[in-house]
Design an enzyme around this catalytic site. Sequence first.
Site, PDB file in Angstrom:
ATOM      1  N   ASP A  50      -3.601  -7.139  -7.590  1.00 21.47           N
ATOM      2  CA  ASP A  50      -5.015  -7.368  -7.894  1.00 21.47           C
ATOM      3  C   ASP A  50      -5.235  -6.941  -9.348  1.00 21.47           C
ATOM      4  OD1 ASP A  50      -6.100  -7.958  -5.025  1.00 21.47           O
ATOM      5  OD2 ASP A  50      -4.815  -6.215  -4.811  1.00 21.47           O
TER       6      ASP A  50
ATOM      7  N   HIS B 192       0.838  -1.206   0.000  1.00 23.83           N
ATOM      8  CA  HIS B 192       0.000   0.000   0.000  1.00 23.83           C
ATOM      9  C   HIS B 192       0.878   1.263   0.000  1.00 23.83           C
ATOM     10  CE1 HIS B 192      -2.703  -2.905   2.283  1.00 23.83           C
ATOM     11  NE2 HIS B 192      -3.502  -2.523   1.310  1.00 23.83           N
TER      12      HIS B 192
HETATM   13  P1  AMP Z   1      -6.573  -3.633  -0.332  1.00 24.48           P
HETATM   14  O1  AMP Z   1      -6.392  -2.852   0.926  1.00 24.48           O
HETATM   15  O2  AMP Z   1      -6.164  -5.060  -0.203  1.00 24.48           O
HETATM   16  O3  AMP Z   1      -7.918  -3.434  -0.962  1.00 24.48           O
HETATM   17  O4  AMP Z   1      -5.533  -3.019  -1.366  1.00 24.48           O
HETATM   18  C1  AMP Z   1      -5.517  -1.656  -1.656  1.00 24.48           C
HETATM   19  C2  AMP Z   1      -4.622  -1.420  -2.843  1.00 24.48           C
HETATM   20  O5  AMP Z   1      -3.308  -1.864  -2.535  1.00 24.48           O
HETATM   21  C3  AMP Z   1      -5.067  -2.194  -4.099  1.00 24.48           C
HETATM   22  O6  AMP Z   1      -4.878  -1.372  -5.231  1.00 24.48           O
HETATM   23  C4  AMP Z   1      -4.126  -3.359  -4.109  1.00 24.48           C
HETATM   24  O7  AMP Z   1      -3.900  -3.884  -5.402  1.00 24.48           O
HETATM   25  C5  AMP Z   1      -2.864  -2.712  -3.568  1.00 24.48           C
HETATM   26  N1  AMP Z   1      -1.955  -3.731  -3.046  1.00 24.48           N
HETATM   27  C6  AMP Z   1      -2.251  -4.697  -2.136  1.00 24.48           C
HETATM   28  N2  AMP Z   1      -1.181  -5.493  -1.948  1.00 24.48           N
HETATM   29  C7  AMP Z   1      -0.205  -5.026  -2.752  1.00 24.48           C
HETATM   30  C8  AMP Z   1       1.144  -5.419  -3.024  1.00 24.48           C
HETATM   31  N3  AMP Z   1       1.700  -6.464  -2.418  1.00 24.48           N
HETATM   32  N4  AMP Z   1       1.853  -4.698  -3.905  1.00 24.48           N
HETATM   33  C9  AMP Z   1       1.303  -3.628  -4.540  1.00 24.48           C
HETATM   34  N5  AMP Z   1       0.045  -3.200  -4.335  1.00 24.48           N
HETATM   35  C10 AMP Z   1      -0.704  -3.887  -3.459  1.00 24.48           C
END
Ligand code: AMP
Length: 295
Positions: free
Chosen positions: A150, A37
């Site tokens: 994602d 994030h």
């Molecule tokens: P989430 O909180 O899981 O909904 O993720 C929020 C954002 O962070 C989304 O755009 C995800 O694709 C991105 N994200 C989550 N994990 C990763 C990671 N390991 N590397 C890069 N972006 C990430």
Amino acid sequence: MKIIRTKADLRALTESWRRAGETIGVVPTMGALHAGHLSLVERACAENDRVIVTLFVNPKQFNNPEDLAKYPRTEDSDAEKLTPHGADILYVPDGTQMYPEGFATTISVAGVSEGLCGGARPGHFDGVATVVTKLFLQCDADRAYFGEKDYQQLQVVTRLCEDLDLNTEIVGCPTIREEDGLAMSSRNLRLGAGPRKTAPMIAQVLEDAARVIARGGHVEQTIDKAKKALLSAGFDSIDYLELRSVPDLKLMTSADRPSRLFLAAWLDGVRLIDNVFVADLASVGKSKDRPLEPA
Ligand code: AMP
């Protein structure tokens, strides 16, 4: 960094920024922040005058109530982690801000949302599309930052902005991994010590299969072998392991176009996803130095 909880307070700020001619970047998250994030936040801060990080565990994108209940909620430590990174606002709306009584609209993107996580989690991408549209409008965002981890979500959101003429440019950012290769995810925290050691196999198996397929290996056989390797290492089940073209996510039986391998698998009761780039057959071997993963 200010914490804002209502649309009205957020609007007052974004309007003042607009009057000053400033650009606005937004990073939508569900919290439990990690370095993945934070990489999006850093990119947003580098490319925009103002940055809003949103924190909302969106019930509409969970098709499993137990998964929603177990989702980590760590607002205080999230705010602390964000402080050194330069975001202006942590926007934490509650359910009544996002879905007030009488809320009746769903945004549904066809095509790229079908199959993969769209198949395994019915309604998931409708929930994502609906909430991000609201967040982009609430934040008056010029740009929004999403992780390639994602990848299907990134394509769904890109499609919806194009189709609905939203003035938000979608920026995809590379997957950030732990040292052992496991893609960072809030869900990794739920793995027990033993399964946590098994989990990096996802990235290894995907990278190995991507290499074999990029060099002309039989797609179905390679995928079968990869699935067997994961199941015999202790994974409970596999939702999918598929080769799909990018960016349109068509199911592929050979890598005659640039593609990605996509995986969702269950380990220790936790659903983990990952994906890796697969170079197309025409480009592999043309230059010895050509990397499999684009720069
Ligand atoms: P989430 O909180 O899981 O909904 O993720 C929020 C954002 O962070 C989304 O755009 C995800 O694709 C991105 N994200 C989550 N994990 C990763 C990671 N390991 N590397 C890069 N972006 C990430």
